[in-house]
Scaffold this motif. Structure first.
Motif: not given
Length: 332
Positions: A181-188, A299-314
């Protein structure tokens, strides 16, 4: 209970550390952050105000730094200019923050005899061949290849010199690539995730063969706390979670986890001086200090990260258009 000064604590890895400290200890925290584009006050939202205080300022401001050191039991130094592409475009801020800023903190630690932990990167070691079985260790010679990694290497050497010459009570850690979570969208990883959310095809540098050793930011945080508590002064510890993946595999996994075809991405012009492979040997940290990562399933950590970005578009949306416009101007 201790009071920690965390530089760069509104940035990606620093804010994850602050959240981890609040969730796992009784410590209080002062965050010192310049709130450049990479620092975001919203990354600290929801934390208890009686335990977390944000001071907006520059680590190169000696007077401010000295004032904050007077109240700190220990300092964890995350603040850095850290994006390789930006360092190729304009190296000067990397010198100001990573070199002069670290010097300013070291001088304050020297005056106040304050325990300091310095956060660095595996990129100071350069890169490895794709078929090389070796991994970076604490004894690997430095071989930085960009303005970013060279200034981080310089900051590491300053810390070592201040320990040896002035008796500063400092440790260093060099960590592999973080995600979470909280990683800037310029990162990979967040760039690809947010592209898919926006209906944009992900972008892959070159052939995507470059390998990174991924670790969840929460595991990085737990390792830093372990070093702060148990680490030997003057020592360097490498932090990694045995998460080697090439970029092509990561993009395809993101697409699969988000319900897309794994080949729904575009190849773009490769980055200048793009390091081939990073790989961390964290044996010293694990055997001497007893640390182990919690997120051992990428894979589990990446799935959780994807979920965080989906929930935190603001949180990430305000920066997204500008980042994509910048990359488009470079054909990336």
């Amino acid at each position: 209970m201790a009071h920690l000064l965390v530089t760069g604590g509104a940035g990606f890895i620093g804010s994850n550390f602050v959240h981890h400290v609040i969730g796992h200890t009784d410590h209080t925290v002062t965050v010192l952050d310049k709130l450049t584009y990479a620092g975001n006050e919203a990354s600290l939202a929801g934390l208890p105000e009686d335990r977390v205080d944000l001071v907006v300022g520059d680590i190169a401001d000696a007077e401010l730094v000295d004032t904050l050191f007077q109240k700190a039991d220990a300092v964890v130094h995350y603040a850095a200019e850290s994006h390789n592409d930006n360092s190729l475009h304009d190296p000067r801020p990397f010198l100001d923050t990573n070199i002069i800023g670290t010097y300013t903190l070291l001088e304050a630690a020297r005056r106040h005899d304050t325990r300091l932990h310095h956060i660095s990167t595996d990129e100071v070691y350069g890169d490895l061949e794709l078929d090389d079985p070796a991994r970076f260790t604490e004894h690997t010679p430095y071989n930085p290849s960009s303005p970013y990694s060279s200034t981080k290497a310089g900051s590491d050497l300053l810390v070592r010199a201040w320990v040896r010459s002035f008796g500063v009570r400092a440790t260093i850690s060099n960590c592999s690539n973080n995600y979470g979570p909280y990683q800037h969208v310029e990162k990979f990883i967040p760039r690809q995730i947010t592209n898919v959310i926006r209906g944009i095809r992900p972008k892959l540098y070159g052939k995507g063969e470059n390998v990174r050793d991924w670790i969840h930011a929460d595991d990085h945080s737990s390792a830093v706390l372990t070093i702060l508590d148990k680490g030997e002064i003057g020592e360097t510890y490498l932090i990694g979670a045995d998460g080697e993946k090439d970029n092509k595999t990561v993009v395809e996994l993101i697409l699969e986890l988000m319900g897309q075809s794994p080949d729904a991405y575009d190849h773009v012009t490769d980055r200048a001086g793009h390091d081939l492979r990073y790989a961390i040997d964290s044996t010293k940290l694990r055997t001497e200090l007893g640390w182990t990562p919690s997120y051992q399933d990428f894979e589990a950590g990446l799935a959780a990260t994807i979920d965080w970005y989906r929930r935190n578009e603001a949180w990430w949306a305000p920066a997204k258009d500008g980042v994509e416009a910048f990359y488009a101007s470079k054909g990336q």
